[in-house]
Structure formats: structure tokens, C-alpha cells
Design an enzyme around this catalytic site. Structure first.
Site, PDB file in Angstrom:
ATOM      1  N   ARG A 179       0.822  -1.192   0.000  1.00  0.00           N
ATOM      2  CA  ARG A 179       0.000   0.000   0.000  1.00  0.00           C
ATOM      3  C   ARG A 179       0.868   1.258   0.000  1.00  0.00           C
ATOM      4  O   ARG A 179       0.418   2.333   0.361  1.00  0.00           O
ATOM      5  CB  ARG A 179      -0.861   0.011   1.273  1.00  0.00           C
ATOM      6  CG  ARG A 179      -1.788  -1.187   1.365  1.00  0.00           C
ATOM      7  CD  ARG A 179      -2.456  -1.279   2.709  1.00  0.00           C
ATOM      8  NE  ARG A 179      -3.604  -2.178   2.627  1.00  0.00           N
ATOM      9  CZ  ARG A 179      -4.794  -1.920   3.166  1.00  0.00           C
ATOM     10  NH1 ARG A 179      -4.999  -0.815   3.837  1.00  0.00           N
ATOM     11  NH2 ARG A 179      -5.788  -2.766   3.030  1.00  0.00           N
ATOM     12  N   ALA A 180       2.135   1.108  -0.365  1.00  0.00           N
ATOM     13  CA  ALA A 180       3.103   2.209  -0.251  1.00  0.00           C
ATOM     14  C   ALA A 180       2.623   3.476  -0.957  1.00  0.00           C
ATOM     15  O   ALA A 180       2.055   3.428  -2.047  1.00  0.00           O
ATOM     16  CB  ALA A 180       4.445   1.787  -0.810  1.00  0.00           C
ATOM     17  N   ASN A 236      -8.769  28.525  28.359  1.00  0.00           N
ATOM     18  CA  ASN A 236      -9.668  28.061  27.307  1.00  0.00           C
ATOM     19  C   ASN A 236     -11.099  28.480  27.671  1.00  0.00           C
ATOM     20  O   ASN A 236     -11.521  28.317  28.813  1.00  0.00           O
ATOM     21  CB  ASN A 236      -9.570  26.538  27.177  1.00  0.00           C
ATOM     22  CG  ASN A 236     -10.251  26.009  25.931  1.00  0.00           C
ATOM     23  OD1 ASN A 236     -11.430  26.282  25.690  1.00  0.00           O
ATOM     24  ND2 ASN A 236      -9.527  25.267  25.122  1.00  0.00           N
ATOM     25  N   HIS A 274      -3.012  36.400  12.214  1.00  0.00           N
ATOM     26  CA  HIS A 274      -4.072  35.398  12.058  1.00  0.00           C
ATOM     27  C   HIS A 274      -3.715  34.326  11.014  1.00  0.00           C
ATOM     28  O   HIS A 274      -4.062  33.159  11.168  1.00  0.00           O
ATOM     29  CB  HIS A 274      -5.364  36.107  11.653  1.00  0.00           C
ATOM     30  CG  HIS A 274      -6.547  35.202  11.529  1.00  0.00           C
ATOM     31  ND1 HIS A 274      -7.386  34.941  12.593  1.00  0.00           N
ATOM     32  CD2 HIS A 274      -7.024  34.478  10.488  1.00  0.00           C
ATOM     33  CE1 HIS A 274      -8.340  34.112  12.199  1.00  0.00           C
ATOM     34  NE2 HIS A 274      -8.146  33.809  10.918  1.00  0.00           N
ATOM     35  N   ASN A 288      -2.896  21.458  17.859  1.00  0.00           N
ATOM     36  CA  ASN A 288      -3.750  20.891  16.816  1.00  0.00           C
ATOM     37  C   ASN A 288      -3.729  21.860  15.640  1.00  0.00           C
ATOM     38  O   ASN A 288      -4.051  23.029  15.795  1.00  0.00           O
ATOM     39  CB  ASN A 288      -5.198  20.770  17.306  1.00  0.00           C
ATOM     40  CG  ASN A 288      -5.359  19.756  18.433  1.00  0.00           C
ATOM     41  OD1 ASN A 288      -4.489  18.921  18.652  1.00  0.00           O
ATOM     42  ND2 ASN A 288      -6.470  19.839  19.147  1.00  0.00           N
ATOM     43  N   GLY A 294      -8.187  18.795  14.454  1.00  0.00           N
ATOM     44  CA  GLY A 294      -8.998  19.106  15.619  1.00  0.00           C
ATOM     45  C   GLY A 294      -8.977  20.571  16.037  1.00  0.00           C
ATOM     46  O   GLY A 294      -9.493  20.918  17.102  1.00  0.00           O
ATOM     47  N   HIS A 353      -2.399  28.686  17.409  1.00  0.00           N
ATOM     48  CA  HIS A 353      -2.410  28.543  18.858  1.00  0.00           C
ATOM     49  C   HIS A 353      -2.030  27.127  19.265  1.00  0.00           C
ATOM     50  O   HIS A 353      -2.172  26.185  18.493  1.00  0.00           O
ATOM     51  CB  HIS A 353      -3.788  28.905  19.430  1.00  0.00           C
ATOM     52  CG  HIS A 353      -4.876  27.949  19.061  1.00  0.00           C
ATOM     53  ND1 HIS A 353      -5.463  27.926  17.823  1.00  0.00           N
ATOM     54  CD2 HIS A 353      -5.479  26.957  19.766  1.00  0.00           C
ATOM     55  CE1 HIS A 353      -6.391  26.975  17.778  1.00  0.00           C
ATOM     56  NE2 HIS A 353      -6.416  26.363  18.947  1.00  0.00           N
ATOM     57  N   CYS A 360      19.238   4.736  28.991  1.00  0.00           N
ATOM     58  CA  CYS A 360      17.967   5.336  28.556  1.00  0.00           C
ATOM     59  C   CYS A 360      17.651   4.862  27.145  1.00  0.00           C
ATOM     60  O   CYS A 360      18.483   4.962  26.238  1.00  0.00           O
ATOM     61  CB  CYS A 360      18.074   6.865  28.599  1.00  0.00           C
ATOM     62  SG  CYS A 360      16.788   7.701  27.661  1.00  0.00           S
ATOM     63  N   HIS A 366      12.945  10.409  28.934  1.00  0.00           N
ATOM     64  CA  HIS A 366      13.624  11.399  28.109  1.00  0.00           C
ATOM     65  C   HIS A 366      12.522  12.176  27.396  1.00  0.00           C
ATOM     66  O   HIS A 366      11.776  11.601  26.603  1.00  0.00           O
ATOM     67  CB  HIS A 366      14.501  10.625  27.100  1.00  0.00           C
ATOM     68  CG  HIS A 366      15.530  11.422  26.382  1.00  0.00           C
ATOM     69  ND1 HIS A 366      16.875  11.091  26.432  1.00  0.00           N
ATOM     70  CD2 HIS A 366      15.449  12.523  25.601  1.00  0.00           C
ATOM     71  CE1 HIS A 366      17.560  11.943  25.675  1.00  0.00           C
ATOM     72  NE2 HIS A 366      16.717  12.815  25.159  1.00  0.00           N
TER      73      HIS A 366
END
Lengths: 341, 341
Positions: free
Chosen positions: A20-21, A75, A112, A152, A158, A165, A195, A292
Site C-alpha cells: 500500500r506504499a 480556554n 491570524h 492541533n 482538531g 495557537h 535510557c 527522556h
């Protein structure tokens, strides 16, 4: 041939699908329309948001008036509420907790029509400083266990407002995916005494073919077991579990690599919707030696991934080595073509 | 007031948001267009798919010709390949495996414009029998560890073809979400010596307000810590870890409840895109006492959920008690209104 690959941190198997590449132009991205009409984040509309928490602005300007270059506000439709107590209770066999938390918006620029990928380095650095400032302040609230900073971009990502922002959500619980990373990194550490993320940086430098961008303090690469096409991680080279520990020189380097990587994605994939998230250790918790902090950037290119929400089983149609190549080579071609025109 | 709720199986905290509360008509669902043009799953086009694996068809018809009522074929663009060996190998610190597996498509009806919600009970039962038949056959392949049966509905649900179909992917690894459920259910069992899913069924029956549908052998409810608006789970009342152990009477009851629940979603939410997945224990693995097979139905109604892919942290704007109420009461109103017209 398709291949299963295992994420070394959370031990998630993904399928890297070659049948499906896909190439960048196979993703039919509709660039976001520039929204006109009323915007609460524009100059002059400061009174339409809840009062600002902090703003970077000239000393001779008043709060909640124009002049700022980065502004942080609560918010207006918060998912959680800092005024609530932290109470735990049961519903029969089930467990619940009052909705305490912080939910803030970082307005990244007065412009904006800008986006993170198009900010200049200085402005990107100011945005990162807003992240750091709020992170360090919220971390002092002992009720807070986790601080999630994310962005987002685009409707499919979303974002309900087009004005550039980011958001912060701070909660008394640790998000599941982060907990899994903590557990996985701890497992790795107990086995290897190293780690896992530091090991990944070394492995990527040896192989080279998944690296997208690098500077003195940060590295960006396509993870070996990428869930999504063009998923990109950005890691500090200095081992640190805590985003709040970033120093001024690192803030500058972080802003630069974020802007550069997002600009590559912007150019090669035609301004696609995306999410990015900063994964860091829980506030005042362990994790110092084995975790990390890092950023995960997830372009939202495909819906083929439908069932994946319910199974945690991902099919990625773009091998990360190919994605890195596009973000390095195709990007360079476009930039050179633009210059010569 | 917003509330955190914890999933009792995988211990995932979600935010049930009331500031952002939504009703069914707040979700702007665009019903799928009926696609015309060539369809490989229509009668007469059987030769355009890979040869059928099984089909329910009259004894006097030939394979790969019309006449069938349910047909199972290999996926033409498979994510995994049954011809590959199962080889494990390393890439430096990373782990990989050849892409062995089965990827099949169950064509649920010859009727191009139907959908599961609109099938009659008999046809829905035949579809379930196709699931069961393939499940049992594939389970005999010792290389297979997990068999995932799922359905993507609508473009936003990841369906690339409009003709009603489900899919099976069988793999030599267990999907992460299922592994988490197994681990969580095992934890619960070691603490309580009871199945967490059986306990949920009892709790839901005591409370009643999240139940959507029930028959002799199955129950459907909105889970207490639902990640998504109108997320609905369907569980067999008889404790069983293994979907393959379903008996003929249960197949009938399962087909009925699935059709009924999907019809409620179809009517109340205006034929939204969705995914459903059957979660069952891995093939020939433990889980007998503590795991309980079930279906998770996830309507794809919101994109506000952007950052959730990367954090595992979900904000659900519809309390599951409200969702259940809509699926029971609003459904009833629409049905009665339709009858009286």
C-alpha cells in the site's frame, strides 16, 4: 514485502506496508481555507477571551489590549476546571474523580494567517518560552500530576480556530500513553541500564537514514516503528526527563528545529493537518534516569487507519526511511526551485 | 461539572466533559453518498477480486459467479501476506518480523446500497457465520496468534469501498490494545477472583442507565469511561474468552443485537461513519478465566479528539448516560413517528 516493527519503548507492533506504499502526493491534502470573519485571538478582540494569564507585550501596554506578541488565556470552553477540588470517589465498581485541571490556550502570534511553520526563529522561540513559563508555574501546583502541551493544526487535526495557537492541559492523572512510555522506558533501563531514548538517538545517528533535521542540541527523525506516515519525533540530545529543565540555549535550538521540521512538513505535504505533543515525565515524579522528554509530530494524512483506534494496531503505508527521504530531498528540491524562480 | 472516569479494564482515565456537552444533532454528519460506478463486490464482478475463500451460495452455482449471499475473498491490497514465513530479526537495537498474516474481506450482501444496520436478521446471522467460520479455520494455523475481525463504515471510518463489507486481519503478534485488556483483566482477576467484564455486566444491570439493548444472550451498553461519544460495547452474557466458542443460538442472538444497536446508531446519528471491532483472547493462549470477548463500536463523530492519538487521553463531550438515553428514547420517538406517518 510488509514488515512488522516493534516500538522499543512501548513494545507496540506496527505493520510497515509496502503493498500500500504511498508517496507524498498520494495524500490528497486540502490546504486549510484562510478563515475570515470574527476571531477572538486577533488584535482588538482581547476582551472576548477570558482575561490573559500571561502575555509577552511592551511594558507600556495594558493587559488584554493589543501590542502583545504571545498571549496565554484560559480556554473559553475548558475540558477541566482549576477551581474544582481533587476528590476521588466510586460509582459501584467504577472509579471517578472531580474534573480539576488547567486548560489554557497559547496564542502564538497576532498574525491570524501565520502558522508555526511560517514563524521566524525569534517568534518561535517566544512561543517556546510561553510553554516553558506556564509549564514551570503550573508544575508548582501540587495537585497537578501531568502537564500536556500540544498543538492541533487544521480542521482535521482538531483545531476549531484557525488563528495559530497551542494548548496546555494539566491534570491530576497521567495520560495513558505517557504512562506506557514511562513503564516501557523503565523496563528497558532495568535491563540495559541505559535510557532507551538515548539509545535510539545513537542508533539513528549510526544509520542516518531516518534523520530529518539536527542541530547542536536536538535531533529530529522518523521513528523506526512509526504508526503514521511522516510521524516525526524531536528529542533533546542532553538526557533529561523534564521539559521544564530546558535551558535558554536549548530553548533557542528547540524553537529552530521545531520550525524547520514543521516547515519541511508544510512544504512537502502541502500544509497538512497535524498534531504535535510534548511528552515529558509527570511533575515531581520519578523517571529521572530512564525517561527522556521529546515531541511527537503526527501529520493527519490518512483515514485508512480507521480500526486502529480500537486495536492499537497500526498499518503505516509509508516506510519511515522513505518519509525521511522525502522530508530531506524533496524539500530541498522545492526550496531550490523556489529560489531559482 | 467535568469528571474523570477510569476504565476498569485498562485503567485509562478519560474526561467526561460537560462544558462541551453535545446532543446528537450537534454532530454534523454528512451521510455517505451512494457510490455508483464499478464495484468489485457486485454480482457479475466476482472475477475482479482474488478467488473466493468461502462463499455461502446455492449448491448449483460455481465459485466466483453470482448467486452467493455472503462471500469471503483475500484483500486485493493486503497489509500482510500468508505466503511469508514467520522470521524474527533485529535492526541494531530494533526488532522486526516478516509480514506474515491473513487479510481477508467479508462481503456481507450482494446489495451494494445496504449496510449492516439495514440487513434483516437472517442475513446478519449469515454474516456472523462467515466471521465464525473463518475465525475457526484461521485459528488452526499455528503461526497465528491473533485474529482481528472489524468493520469500517463510511469514508471517515476508513472504508475505501462503499459496498457493505467487514475485514479479518490475522497476525503472529497480539494488538497492543488487546494485550492491555488481557493484562488489565488478569490484574482484576488476581485481586477479585472474578472476571471484570462479568462484573461490568452486573453493575450495568444494577444501574440500568447505560444499557442500550439486551436479549437472552447479549447485552449492549455505553461503557462508564467511554472514550468517544456514543461508543457502545456488546458483550455475551455467558463468560467466554473466545469468540470462536460461540454456539448457534448465540450466533442468532449476536446477529440480532448487532443489527439492532447499529440501527439505533444509524437512525439517531443519521448514518454516521463508525468502526466496530471484535476483541477476543489470542488464539490458543491463556485468558480463559479472566478475559471476556466483546465488540466495541466506535462512531466517528468528532475531530475535537485530535491530540488523543498521541496521548491516550480522551475528552468525551457526551456522558455515556446521555448517549444511552438518546439511543433508547430518541430512537423510539423516530420509530413511532415513522410508523404514524
Amino acid at each position: 514485502m510488509p514488515e512488522y516493527r516493534k516500538d522499543p519503548v512501548v513494545k507496540r507492533w506496527v505493520i510497515i506496508s509496502t503493498e500500500r506504499a504511498k508517496r507524498p502526493h498520494d495524500f490528497q491534502v486540502t490546504p486549510e481555507e484562510v478563515k475570515t470573519g470574527f476571531c477572538p485571538f486577533d488584535y482588538g478582540n482581547e476582551h472576548t477571551t477570558p482575561p490573559e494569564i500571561i502575555a509577552f507585550r511592551p511594558a507600556d501596554t495594558q493587559p488584554n489590549t493589543p501590542g502583545w506578541w504571545v498571549r496565554v488565556v484560559p480556554n473559553k470552553f475548558p475540558a477541566v476546571d482549576p477551581e474544582l477540588p481533587v476528590d476521588r470517589y466510586g460509582h459501584g465498581m467504577y472509579d471517578a474523580m472531580t474534573g480539576f485541571g488547567y486548560h489554557e490556550v497559547i496564542v502564538e502570534t497576532p498574525d491570524h494567517n501565520a502558522t508555526f511553520a511560517l514563524l521566524d526563529y525569534k517568534q518561535a522561540e517566544e512561543v517556546i518560552w510561553a510553554y516553558v513559563t506556564r509549564f514551570r508555574t503550573i508544575a508548582k501546583d501540587e495537585r497537578v500530576k501531568y502537564i500536556l502541551i500540544f498543538r492541533n493544526h487544521g480542521k482535521e487535526g482538531g483545531a476549531s480556530l484557525a488563528h495559530p495557537h497551542s494548548q496546555i492541559i494539566a491534570t491530576p492523572v497521567v495520560p495513558k500513553t505517557v504512562q506506557e512510555e514511562l513503564d516501557g522506558a523503565k523496563d528497558y533501563y532495568s535491563y540495559k541500564e541505559r535510557c532507551v531514548f538515548c539509545d535510539m538517538i545513537n542508533q539513528e545517528k549510526i544509520e542516518g537514514r531516518r534523520i530529518v533535521e539536527e542541530n547542536e542540541h536536538f535531533i529530529a527523525f522518523e521513528p523506526y516503528a512509526a504508526r503514521f506516515p511522516f510521524e516525526t519525533w524531536v528529542l533533546p540530545k542532553r538526557h533529561s526527563h523534564d521539559f521544564g529543565s530546558i535551558n535558554p540555549e536549548e530553548v533557542r535550538a528547540f524553537a529552530q528545529i521545531m520550525k524547520n521540521v514543521l516547515h519541511r512538513i508544510y512544504v512537502v505535504l502541502n500544509n497538512p493537518p497535524y498534531n504535535f505533543l510534548i511528552h515529558t515525565a509527570p511533575v515531581m515524579e520519578e523517571g529521572k534516569v530512564y525517561y527522556h522528554w521529546h515531541v511527537e509530530i503526527i501529520p493527519r494524512l490518512t483515514r485508512v487507519a480507521g480500526f486502529e483506534w480500537g486495536s492499537g494496531f497500526y498499518i503505516n503505508p509509508v516506510p519511515p526511511e522513505d518519509a525521511a527521504k522525502y522530508l530531506v530531498e524533496s524539500y530541498q528540491e522545492v526550496i531550490e526551485k523556489t529560489k531559482s524562480e
